[in-house]
Design an enzyme around this catalytic site. Structure first.
Site, PDB file in Angstrom:
ATOM      1  N   ASN A   1       0.870  -1.168   0.000  1.00 17.44           N
ATOM      2  CA  ASN A   1       0.000   0.000   0.000  1.00 17.44           C
ATOM      3  C   ASN A   1       0.910   1.222   0.000  1.00 17.44           C
ATOM      4  OD1 ASN A   1      -1.678   2.112   0.675  1.00 17.44           O
ATOM      5  ND2 ASN A   1      -2.721   1.048   2.360  1.00 17.44           N
TER       6      ASN A   1
ATOM      7  N   ARG B   1      -7.029  17.594   5.312  1.00 12.74           N
ATOM      8  CA  ARG B   1      -7.771  18.065   4.127  1.00 12.74           C
ATOM      9  C   ARG B   1      -9.076  18.730   4.540  1.00 12.74           C
ATOM     10  NH1 ARG B   1      -7.525  12.203   1.370  1.00 12.74           N
ATOM     11  NH2 ARG B   1      -5.492  11.756   2.298  1.00 12.74           N
TER      12      ARG B   1
ATOM     13  N   LEU C   1     -13.297   6.737   8.845  1.00 13.46           N
ATOM     14  CA  LEU C   1     -12.701   7.929   9.454  1.00 13.46           C
ATOM     15  C   LEU C   1     -11.260   7.638   9.862  1.00 13.46           C
ATOM     16  CD1 LEU C   1     -15.746   8.810  11.783  1.00 13.46           C
ATOM     17  CD2 LEU C   1     -15.392   9.486   9.400  1.00 13.46           C
TER      18      LEU C   1
ATOM     19  N   GLU D   1     -12.925   3.565  14.604  1.00 18.28           N
ATOM     20  CA  GLU D   1     -12.807   2.368  15.442  1.00 18.28           C
ATOM     21  C   GLU D   1     -12.479   2.688  16.899  1.00 18.28           C
ATOM     22  OE1 GLU D   1      -9.903  -0.215  13.534  1.00 18.28           O
ATOM     23  OE2 GLU D   1     -10.886   0.148  11.614  1.00 18.28           O
ATOM     24  N   ASN D   2     -11.819   3.841  17.097  1.00 15.05           N
ATOM     25  CA  ASN D   2     -11.281   4.118  18.435  1.00 15.05           C
ATOM     26  C   ASN D   2     -11.907   5.285  19.198  1.00 15.05           C
ATOM     27  OD1 ASN D   2      -9.023   2.142  18.536  1.00 15.05           O
ATOM     28  ND2 ASN D   2      -8.393   3.256  16.703  1.00 15.05           N
TER      29      ASN D   2
ATOM     30  N   GLY E   1      -9.051   4.454  11.825  1.00 12.35           N
ATOM     31  CA  GLY E   1      -8.454   4.892  13.093  1.00 12.35           C
ATOM     32  C   GLY E   1      -9.386   5.649  14.028  1.00 12.35           C
TER      33      GLY E   1
ATOM     34  N   GLY F   1      -7.288  10.251   6.158  1.00 11.53           N
ATOM     35  CA  GLY F   1      -8.245  10.554   5.094  1.00 11.53           C
ATOM     36  C   GLY F   1      -9.582   9.990   5.548  1.00 11.53           C
TER      37      GLY F   1
ATOM     38  N   GLU G   1      -7.925  -3.315   5.021  1.00 10.85           N
ATOM     39  CA  GLU G   1      -7.720  -3.137   3.581  1.00 10.85           C
ATOM     40  C   GLU G   1      -6.693  -4.137   3.053  1.00 10.85           C
ATOM     41  OE1 GLU G   1      -7.280   1.037   4.747  1.00 10.85           O
ATOM     42  OE2 GLU G   1      -8.019   1.575   2.763  1.00 10.85           O
TER      43      GLU G   1
ATOM     44  N   ARG H   1      -6.829  11.748  19.185  1.00 11.66           N
ATOM     45  CA  ARG H   1      -6.477  11.535  20.606  1.00 11.66           C
ATOM     46  C   ARG H   1      -6.014  12.834  21.249  1.00 11.66           C
ATOM     47  NH1 ARG H   1      -3.050   6.393  18.819  1.00 11.66           N
ATOM     48  NH2 ARG H   1      -2.900   7.810  17.083  1.00 11.66           N
TER      49      ARG H   1
ATOM     50  N   HIS I   1     -11.136   4.904  -0.993  1.00 12.07           N
ATOM     51  CA  HIS I   1     -11.264   3.986   0.155  1.00 12.07           C
ATOM     52  C   HIS I   1     -12.240   2.858  -0.165  1.00 12.07           C
ATOM     53  CE1 HIS I   1     -10.312   7.717   2.839  1.00 12.07           C
ATOM     54  NE2 HIS I   1      -9.215   6.988   2.699  1.00 12.07           N
TER      55      HIS I   1
ATOM     56  N   ASP J   1      -4.424  14.554  15.103  1.00 10.14           N
ATOM     57  CA  ASP J   1      -4.670  13.291  15.788  1.00 10.14           C
ATOM     58  C   ASP J   1      -5.839  13.459  16.767  1.00 10.14           C
ATOM     59  OD1 ASP J   1      -4.539  11.027  17.594  1.00 10.14           O
ATOM     60  OD2 ASP J   1      -2.584  10.618  16.688  1.00 10.14           O
TER      61      ASP J   1
ATOM     62  N   LYS K   1       3.025   0.887   3.272  1.00  9.28           N
ATOM     63  CA  LYS K   1       2.616  -0.103   4.271  1.00  9.28           C
ATOM     64  C   LYS K   1       2.627  -1.445   3.571  1.00  9.28           C
ATOM     65  CE  LYS K   1      -0.626   3.033   6.511  1.00  9.28           C
ATOM     66  NZ  LYS K   1      -2.032   3.387   6.566  1.00  9.28           N
TER      67      LYS K   1
ATOM     68  N   ARG L   1      -2.292  -1.731  -3.689  1.00  3.51           N
ATOM     69  CA  ARG L   1      -3.383  -0.765  -3.615  1.00  3.51           C
ATOM     70  C   ARG L   1      -3.086   0.311  -4.651  1.00  3.51           C
ATOM     71  NH1 ARG L   1      -4.387   4.057   0.747  1.00  3.51           N
ATOM     72  NH2 ARG L   1      -6.464   4.626   0.057  1.00  3.51           N
TER      73      ARG L   1
HETATM   74  N1  LIG Z   1      -7.216   5.560  20.247  1.00  2.00           N
HETATM   75  C1  LIG Z   1      -7.562   6.494  19.383  1.00  2.00           C
HETATM   76  N2  LIG Z   1      -8.471   7.442  19.726  1.00  2.00           N
HETATM   77  C2  LIG Z   1      -8.826   8.402  18.852  1.00  2.00           C
HETATM   78  N3  LIG Z   1      -8.339   8.508  17.599  1.00  2.00           N
HETATM   79  C3  LIG Z   1      -7.442   7.602  17.214  1.00  2.00           C
HETATM   80  C4  LIG Z   1      -6.997   6.557  18.061  1.00  2.00           C
HETATM   81  N4  LIG Z   1      -6.101   5.813  17.373  1.00  2.00           N
HETATM   82  C5  LIG Z   1      -5.978   6.380  16.152  1.00  2.00           C
HETATM   83  N5  LIG Z   1      -6.776   7.459  16.033  1.00  2.00           N
HETATM   84  C6  LIG Z   1      -6.943   8.353  14.892  1.00  2.00           C
HETATM   85  O1  LIG Z   1      -6.806   7.592  13.704  1.00  2.00           O
HETATM   86  C7  LIG Z   1      -5.990   8.314  12.766  1.00  2.00           C
HETATM   87  C8  LIG Z   1      -5.287   7.345  11.822  1.00  2.00           C
HETATM   88  O2  LIG Z   1      -6.245   6.529  11.214  1.00  2.00           O
HETATM   89  P1  LIG Z   1      -5.837   5.461  10.077  1.00  2.00           P
HETATM   90  O3  LIG Z   1      -7.086   4.764   9.673  1.00  2.00           O
HETATM   91  O4  LIG Z   1      -4.706   4.642  10.563  1.00  2.00           O
HETATM   92  O5  LIG Z   1      -5.385   6.486   8.957  1.00  2.00           O
HETATM   93  P2  LIG Z   1      -4.564   6.352   7.609  1.00  2.00           P
HETATM   94  O6  LIG Z   1      -4.724   4.947   7.115  1.00  2.00           O
HETATM   95  O7  LIG Z   1      -5.242   7.365   6.735  1.00  2.00           O
HETATM   96  O8  LIG Z   1      -3.147   6.708   7.934  1.00  2.00           O
HETATM   97  C9  LIG Z   1      -5.044   9.112  13.647  1.00  2.00           C
HETATM   98  O9  LIG Z   1      -4.602  10.261  12.980  1.00  2.00           O
HETATM   99  C10 LIG Z   1      -5.920   9.457  14.842  1.00  2.00           C
HETATM  100  O10 LIG Z   1      -6.618  10.669  14.575  1.00  2.00           O
HETATM  101  C1  LIG Z   2      -7.550   8.032  -0.891  1.00  2.00           C
HETATM  102  C2  LIG Z   2      -7.125   8.428   0.476  1.00  2.00           C
HETATM  103  O1  LIG Z   2      -7.552   9.413   1.017  1.00  2.00           O
HETATM  104  O2  LIG Z   2      -6.269   7.600   1.078  1.00  2.00           O
HETATM  105  P1  LIG Z   2      -5.617   7.792   2.514  1.00  2.00           P
HETATM  106  O3  LIG Z   2      -6.738   7.835   3.506  1.00  2.00           O
HETATM  107  O4  LIG Z   2      -4.775   6.548   2.641  1.00  2.00           O
HETATM  108  O5  LIG Z   2      -4.845   9.060   2.443  1.00  2.00           O
HETATM  109 MG   LIG Z   3      -6.181   4.550   5.581  1.00  2.00          MG
END
Ligand SMILES: Nc1ncnc2c1ncn2[C@@H]1O[C@H](COP(=O)(O)OP(=O)(O)O)[C@@H](O)[C@H]1O
Ligand SMILES: CC(=O)OP(=O)(O)O
Ligand SMILES: [Mg+2]
Length: 402
Positions: A10, A243, A211, A335-336, A332, A214, A386, A286, A182, A284, A17, A93
């Site tokens: 990815n 964004r 969420l 789920e959290n 991220g 992105g 994914e 958190r 996505h 972030d 990744k 991906r």
């Molecule tokens: N325990 C948590 N509580 C709240 N938000 C979280 C937690 N863990 C991760 N996140 C959020 O999830 C985001 C990352 O999500 P992720 O799906 O891994 O993104 P990406 O694949 O786009 O890099 C972090 O920037 C943060 O905002």
């Molecule tokens: C398409 C896209 O926004 O991907 P990512 O969330 O990995 O940045």
């Molecule tokens: Mg992602």
């Protein structure tokens, strides 16, 4: 002996990744991440899951080709090298597949040319995806390379959802339309949500909220996407980590004419310096929640803007679907972040939507319901995967040929 392993790559704009999976039992053999590619402070984190400790490399990794070679070395050090006869295929991906690619595709020269042709509408993502494929091809020219497109799941959208209300000829000439992204996650999560409800995907209508950093929403009717919030590029829709999501397009003219910003500066502003980071300096969730708990007003406002937009999309997709069986939170934040789920659905009881405080507070890796028993519409938390989905699609397409 049949080759049953699949390597999934990815490649993002500045990261890769990866996961190596054994598809005979869908187990993961190694996972890892290369970050900050092209900077002095690149980092590779490799986790073997067959024994041995997590390893880290720091120091400059110049480009995606160098990143992939470093990944190949790490895998080889665990006896899981790319030269292994157990490797059946490599799954990639690919973020933008345009209208053309509606399903995973074995890569040949024509496919590479099409991914390249789409670079203008995915300048951050498609070049990295192409380098990933080409480098993997060079390392294992005999193996099938499979492209799994973020856009594929969304190609079922009706024209009424996919077209922007601009001059048709201009739009067609420049291929301007809603593609959505996505898709691998929206497909996986909508299917897993149906399963959680004990139903077939054809029987249920789901609003999926992906969420992550992105973020995008989609309306899925009977297993098919009918609308999604990202558009020509991954900039439209929800408020994201960096964004802006939706805004009046005239903001761009205004910033150019009155603010004196160049097109590239505005592009960078909206993609990299907006969203949560633009509103409060942090992307972030958190950290934003921690600041809110300390009474930080700027973080509070950023959170409220994020939630307001999310709620608008839930309402919009409720109307698009007419009947909603479930709302599913994933990635991220989804789920959290229990406070995000609670706030996004607050006050929607009249729509049959509610969140149970105790269930919402439970943490876990399994798909679960967080709505109270009486709620007409189920609310679910469904961890996305994914990489597993890409591996599954890759193996289904190319694994058996080996
Ligand atoms: N325990 C948590 N509580 C709240 N938000 C979280 C937690 N863990 C991760 N996140 C959020 O999830 C985001 C990352 O999500 P992720 O799906 O891994 O993104 P990406 O694949 O786009 O890099 C972090 O920037 C943060 O905002
Ligand atoms: C398409 C896209 O926004 O991907 P990512 O969330 O990995 O940045
Ligand atoms: Mg992602």
């Amino acid at each position: 002996m049949t080759a049953t392993r699949v390597l999934v790559l990815n490649s993002g704009s500045s990261s890769v990744k990866y996961q190596l999976l054994d598809m005979s039992d869908r187990s993961r053999l190694a996972v890892g991440l290369v970050e900050r590619i092209g900077e002095e402070t690149s980092r590779l984190k490799h986790t073997p899951l067959t024994g041995g400790d997590e390893r880290e490399r720091t120091g400059p990794i110049a480009d995606h080709e160098a990143a992939l070679k470093a990944v190949a070395e790490e895998l080889a050090a665990d006896g899981l090298g790319l030269d292994s006869p157990d490797l059946a295929a490599i799954g990639h991906r690919v973020v933008h597949g345009g209208k053309h690619f509606t399903a995973p595709t074995v890569v040949d020269d024509a496919v590479l040319a099409e991914i390249e042709r789409l670079i203008p509408v995915a300048p951050l993502h498609n070049p990295a995806n192409l380098t990933g494929i080409r480098t993997a091809q060079a390392l294992r020219p005999d193996l099938p390379q499979v492209a799994v497109f973020d856009t594929a799941f969304h190609t079922t959208m009706p024209e009424s959802a996919a077209r922007y209300a601009i001059d048709v000829e201009t739009a067609d000439r420049h291929r301007v339309r809603r593609y959505g992204f996505h898709g691998t996650s929206h497909a996986y999560v909508s299917r897993a949500t149906a399963e959680l409800l004990g139903k077939a995907p054809e029987e249920v209508n789901v609003i999926v909220l992906h969420l992550g950093n992105g973020a995008s929403a989609s309306a899925v009717r009977g297993g098919k996407c009918v609308d999604t919030s990202m558009g020509l590029t991954p900039l439209e829709g929800l408020v994201m980590g960096t964004r802006s999501g939706d805004l009046d397009p005239a903001v761009i003219f205004h910033l150019a004419r009155v603010g004196g910003l160049s097109v590239d500066e505005i592009d960078s502003l909206l993609n990299k310096k907006s969203g949560l980071v633009g509103l409060c300096g942090d992307n972030d969730m958190r950290e934003i929640r921690r600041r809110i708990d300390e009474g930080d007003e700027q973080a509070r406002l950023a959170f409220d803007i994020y939630i307001h937009r999310l709620k608008k999309y839930i309402g919009a997709y409720y109307a698009v679907l007419g009947r909603v069986d479930a709302v599913a939170f994933t990635a991220g934040v989804g789920e959290n972040a229990a406070p995000v789920r609670e706030a996004a659905l607050a006050g929607l009881e009249e729509l049959g939507l509610a969140v149970d405080g105790d269930l919402n507070a439970v943490r876990g890796d399994e798909p679960r319901l967080i709505s109270p028993e009486y709620a007409r519409v189920k609310v679910a938390v469904v961890p996305t995967d994914e990489e597993l989905e890409i591996a599954t699609q890759t193996y289904a397409l190319a694994g058996k040929n080996n």
